[in-house]
Design a protein around this motif. Structure first.
Motif: not given
Length: 276
Positions: A59-80
């Protein structure tokens, strides 16, 4: 607590009257905010304690990859990813690569239409996307912003005052990176020789190619007539056909072809009134 019960609870707290049509837009925005709140707060808090060490690392690795996206979008993708073990953003980006004019989108209606099309293409294999069109829309807008900003205009060359001002003003006013669009369009055009008119093909001197593109032709270079017909209604493209051709020629001669004949200077002397 499920998303349904969370939304009901928040509607009761805010005293939303669902039958008051005059408040339709305001109420819709509030309900969408409830969904974002659910993903950002309830699920994040409840899920952290249930993950294994390896899951947390992923999850941390994926979150790092998604760090440029808005927080809401990050949370959505991480939850999926956590719920379905699916990095759905990869599938969305793959679909976006097929959208030839994606980098010229600038209105919400552009992104909205694109999100509906991609939703229709993905939802059968990914049923968890049902009811997630707002997140899909938000991701697509975010991706456009990130992609356009990662190629800074300041790194592009000076061609002429008129052309560079056009590129800079378009980026500032519409968040559209014209140099990047020209680069990706030229690369696709190079890769698909079936798009080249017969008159624009010449026998290649290289053994591994049958034909080369003849960029010294005088008309319809890079199929610009067809391209411009599709995009001329955009405010930043009106009466800019010649300048768009110059961008495409620059990319072609400096990134795709080696310009062995030093054609760039000759071309500029013909089409640019004053190359500063």
């Amino acid at each position: 607590m499920s998303i349904k019960h969370t939304s009901i609870k928040r509607k009761q707290e805010d005293g939303i009257n669902e039958f008051d049509t005059s408040l339709k837009m305001e109420n819709t925005k509030k309900v969408v905010d409830y969904v974002f709140e659910y993903f950002n707060q309830y699920l994040s808090e409840n899920a952290i304690g249930e993950r294994t060490t390896l899951q947390n690392e992923k999850m941390q690795k994926l979150q790092k990859q998604l760090s440029d996206y808005s927080e809401n979008v990050q949370q959505w993708l991480l939850q999926i990813y956590e719920d379905y073990d699916k990095q759905i953003h990869r599938s969305i980006i793959s679909q976006l690569k097929k959208e030839e004019l994606f980098l010229l989108y600038f209105q919400d209606s552009d992104f909205r239409s694109c999100s509906y099309e991609i939703y229709a293409n993905l939802v059968k294999r990914n049923p968890f996307l049902k009811g997630q069109t707002e997140y899909l829309f938000a991701f697509i807008k975010d991706h456009h912003r990130i992609k356009s900003e990662e190629h800074a205009i300041s790194k592009y060359p000076f061609i002429s005052e008129e052309i560079n001002n056009w590129v800079e003003n378009t980026q500032e006013k519409y968040s559209v990176n014209l140099f990047l669009f020209a680069s990706e369009y030229a690369e696709r055009f190079y890769d698909d020789s079936s798009l080249w008119p017969v008159r624009h093909r010449k026998k290649s001197k290289e053994g591994y190619l049958d034909y080369e593109y003849d960029y010294k032709q005088k008309a319809n270079l890079f199929n610009i007539n067809t391209l411009y017909t599709r995009i001329s209604d955009r405010p930043f493209m009106r009466k800019k056909k010649q300048m768009l051709e110059v961008l495409l020629m620059y990319v072609w001669l400096h990134s795709i072809d080696s310009d062995k004949d030093n054609y760039w200077e000759e071309y500029c002397s013909k089409v640019i009134k004053s190359k500063d």
